[in-house]
Design a protein around this motif. Structure first.
Motif, mmCIF file in Angstrom:
data_model
loop_
_atom_site.group_PDB
_atom_site.id
_atom_site.type_symbol
_atom_site.label_atom_id
_atom_site.label_comp_id
_atom_site.label_asym_id
_atom_site.label_seq_id
_atom_site.Cartn_x
_atom_site.Cartn_y
_atom_site.Cartn_z
ATOM 1 N N UNK B 44 9.916 10.716 43.912
ATOM 2 C CA UNK B 44 9.013 10.518 45.052
ATOM 3 C C UNK B 44 9.502 9.379 45.934
ATOM 4 N N UNK B 45 10.072 8.389 45.303
ATOM 5 C CA UNK B 45 10.552 7.225 46.060
ATOM 6 C C UNK B 45 11.835 7.551 46.823
ATOM 7 N N UNK B 46 12.799 8.132 46.110
ATOM 8 C CA UNK B 46 14.121 8.284 46.743
ATOM 9 C C UNK B 46 14.509 9.736 46.960
ATOM 10 N N UNK B 47 13.598 10.658 46.711
ATOM 11 C CA UNK B 47 13.910 12.071 46.840
ATOM 12 C C UNK B 47 14.482 12.585 45.522
ATOM 13 N N UNK B 48 14.161 13.831 45.208
ATOM 14 C CA UNK B 48 14.624 14.387 43.936
ATOM 15 C C UNK B 48 16.147 14.348 43.864
ATOM 16 N N UNK B 49 16.783 14.683 44.981
ATOM 17 C CA UNK B 49 18.252 14.697 45.000
ATOM 18 C C UNK B 49 18.804 13.290 44.799
ATOM 19 N N UNK B 54 21.481 9.537 40.944
ATOM 20 C CA UNK B 54 21.492 8.291 40.163
ATOM 21 C C UNK B 54 21.701 8.596 38.672
ATOM 22 N N UNK B 110 19.595 0.857 38.679
ATOM 23 C CA UNK B 110 18.428 0.452 39.487
ATOM 24 C C UNK B 110 18.445 -1.049 39.738
ATOM 25 N N UNK B 114 18.209 -2.626 43.390
ATOM 26 C CA UNK B 114 16.959 -3.247 43.880
ATOM 27 C C UNK B 114 16.541 -4.481 43.079
ATOM 28 N N UNK B 118 12.044 -5.867 40.831
ATOM 29 C CA UNK B 118 11.507 -4.670 41.470
ATOM 30 C C UNK B 118 11.597 -3.457 40.541
ATOM 31 N N UNK B 122 8.407 -1.282 39.402
ATOM 32 C CA UNK B 122 8.279 0.169 39.593
ATOM 33 C C UNK B 122 8.030 0.876 38.258
ATOM 34 N N UNK B 125 4.500 0.708 37.017
ATOM 35 C CA UNK B 125 3.511 1.532 37.729
ATOM 36 C C UNK B 125 3.441 2.960 37.206
#
Lengths: 523, 135
Positions: B44-49, B54, B110, B114, B118, B122, B125
């Motif tokens: 949701x944050x960076x797109x499924x692709x 990653x 990650x 970031x 961070x 994340x 959450x």
């Protein structure tokens, strides 16, 4: 005698007053961008639908982030939809470098949602459906779509104009109904605004731009429109630093916190004879210009002016652009004036502003902040020439206008300003400044070299004092270990002192070998 | 090259330990389940692709240490293709250790992008992820 209204008329009036619809109060949201709330007349109107537009690198995404972090709470979160632009992970990487970025808000108060899959593989209905789904689930106070330009590109290729209008209309209506304040971020060129439904529908249009002039970049912000509030028109300078964007209103400084006192005192210049020449000193809240060529003692005089104020309990600011602060304190030491102690006590700040890449608005903001911080009553700007040189080339054309704002703002607040300006002695003319800035000053003192009896001596004269009468005498002065000292009564033995090459009209006294009347200041 | 910090390695191990404690999946593949649970959130944050890319990078970074990870592929939905076959053939402990290395590399990536604060923010959450007890 006025006729008394009948009982029925009174009832009608009362009813009319009671049914008068109350004007809705539009809450203004803080932008988190220093200076922008002032430009927007208090902030961004709540529930408005806004576009942040401009070319790449203007700070659009950063501005959106500042707005998000300034307003997002767990109860009213911010939804940040990213679309095929900067990957979110890189955006987080870079944005967390700014001081406004609060990592603890991430996930709950600030939520990033990637819409790339919907935009790439599905149609606009799917994009809208995903936005509606997320907004319905989280009930956000702020919604950002970055980059909306990408979404619009999809519309241009796959959909007709009516479909694009329909999409924007549905999006606006939905987000407004959900009481969200919305920001669509996109790279747009100015020519694209014509006839584009997005810009017609938007309540607020923030246009960021940057202009390269010689080797410097000047960033500007224009609020092309904002419904529901009065904004300051025109182009405002924007700077991006560690705190994110900072906007400098074109009218920066005109909103005064303190007013000039009604009864103004005469302030000592720290040079008794000069005070007499000025009719008792400079009027509190005046702008005084000291003009003269290099080496005539302008900075020394400015230092004495500051020291006199400090002795009288008046905090001060010296804004300097050439010499470093230590040079000033050392010079003051050599005149027996201690500037270090008031600096340590917080009654004096010497602001040294690094040259060459500043905007005039940044300088103004620095000075205004410092004046506010120390409660300054006196300000020295040494010098206007080097201040102008410190500006990025793109800002120099705004120099006079900005200087005017600074002076009006500070003198209006009762601060007495002494500015120095370097002028060349031409030995024929008697100019006050390179700039037409005399109109900015209440008082002008001119210092210059004159050739007298085979010596290059110095004289000063009070050219103008707006607030009262002053001496018209041309007086000789020297720079001693006490600073600038006015030494001689006016001389009636010469004509043409202001040319620098006077003619002796009085008796020629016998010449004797004499020591220089001007001992060097102590090191 | 491992970019994860010791603090993050412990964090990864605790995530896996909790997943193992839930008994909803085979203990040997708990790390892979954790990664699959990360997919929708980071997707949701960076797109499924973006998240698939990653994980693919984390796989490559883990190859030198765990050669059999070369047999895995990441599906469109972020799950792993080839895991069932491996589970049938390889030593469960070997698979478990490989999963820890992969998760460690993923978290390391990650952190590289970031930062640790961070990344942990994340992760905290994500409701269906819990930390196992500290050793």
């Amino acid at each position: 005698m006025a006729k008394k209204p009948s009982a029925s008329a009174s009832r009608k009036l009362t009813k009319s007053a009671a049914t008068q619809p109350a004007k809705v109060a539009i809450r203004k949201l803080p932008t988190g961008v220093r200076g922008l709330d002032e430009i927007l007349g208090g902030g961004i109107p709540e529930f408005s639908f806004n576009v942040i537009a401009g070319r790449p690198g203007c700070g659009k995404t950063t501005m959106a982030h500042q707005i998000v972090f300034a307003n997002a709470t767990e109860e009213k979160p911010a939804l940040f939809f990213t679309v095929l632009g900067e990957p979110a992970i890189k955006m987080l990487r870079y944005q967390q470098q700014f001081s406004f970025f609060d990592g603890s808000k991430l996930g709950k108060a600030v939520r990033f949602i990637n819409l790339s899959d919907q935009v790439l593989h599905q149609d606009l209905d799917a994009v809208l459906a995903e936005i509606i789904k997320q907004v319905t689930a989280t009930n956000p106070g702020i919604v950002v779509v970055d980059s909306f330009r990408t979404v619009m590109s999809k519309m241009n290729t796959a959909a007709g104009e009516m479909e694009m209008r329909s999409f924007i209309q549905q999006l606006t209506q939905f987000l407004t109904s959900w009481e969200a304040t919305t920001f669509l971020v996109g790279e747009f060129a100015e020519e694209e605004t014509r006839g584009n439904p997005l810009f017609t529908i938007a309540d607020g249009l923030f246009w960021l731009s940057q202009k390269v002039e010689r080797n410097s970049v000047v960033r500007k912000l224009q609020i092309l429109k904002v419904r529901g509030t009065g904004s300051v028109p025109g182009l405002h300078t924007v700077r991006i630093n560690d705190d994110g964007l900072q906007a400098f209103s074109r009218t920066l400084g005109f909103v005064l916190k303190h007013r000039k006192p009604a009864a103004r005192r005469r302030l000592s210049m720290g040079i008794p004879e000069l005070d007499k020449m000025m009719g008792g000193g400079v009027l509190e809240g005046d702008s005084l210009l000291i003009a003269g060529p290099s080496g005539t003692g302008k900075t020394a005089l400015a230092t004495q002016f500051i020291a006199a104020g400090l002795r009288n309990g008046e905090p001060a600011i010296m804004a300097i652009f050439e010499e470093r602060p230590k040079g000033y304190t050392d010079r003051a030491d050599s005149f027996g004036l201690n500037l270090k102690a008031p600096q340590e006590k917080g009654n004096l700040e010497i602001i040294y502003l690094r040259p060459l890449d500043l905007s005039v608005d940044e300088i103004m903001q620095e000075i205004l902040d410092a004046v506010e911080r120390v409660g300054a009553k006196r300000l020295v700007i040494d010098s206007l020439v080097s201040l102008e040189m410190a500006l990025a080339p793109g800002f120099r054309e705004d120099f006079r206008e900005s200087l005017y704002r600074l002076i009006v703002a500070l003198t209006g607040a009762g601060v007495t300003i002494l500015s120095t300006v370097e002028v060349e002695d031409s030995f024929t003319g008697f100019s006050f400044s390179h700039y037409t800035i005399s109109f900015l000053t209440d008082d002008i003192i001119r210092m210059r070299y004159v050739e007298i009896d085979g010596q290059l001596r110095k004289v000063m004269v009070v050219i103008k004092m707006r607030g009262g009468n002053h001496s018209k005498d041309i007086r000789e002065y020297v720079i001693t270990d006490k600073g600038v000292v006015v030494i001689q009564p006016r001389s009636t033995d010469y004509n043409g002192l202001t040319t620098g090459i006077p003619t002796r009209t009085g008796p020629s006294p016998p010449q004797k070998t004499e020591a220089s009347p001007e001992p060097k200041a102590k090191k | 090259m491992n970019r994860a910090t010791p603090k993050l390695r412990i964090y990864a191990e605790r995530l896996i330990a909790y997943e193992m404690g839930r008994n909803t999946s085979s203990n040997s593949t708990a790390a892979f389940v954790v990664i699959e649970k990360l997919s929708p959130h980071f997707g949701a944050l960076m797109g499924a692709a973006g998240f698939r890319a990653l994980i693919s990078r984390a796989l490559v970074l883990a190859y030198p240490e765990v050669a059999w990870l070369r047999d895995l592929r990441v599906r469109e939905d972020g799950t792993f293709e080839g895991l069932d076959e491996l589970e049938a053939q390889a030593n469960p402990e070997e698979i478990s250790n490989g999963g820890v290395v992969l998760l460690d590399r993923l978290l390391g990536l990650l952190v590289t992008f970031i930062g640790e604060d961070l990344t942990l923010q994340l992760l905290s959450n994500i409701n269906d992820l819990e930390l196992g007890p500290e050793d």
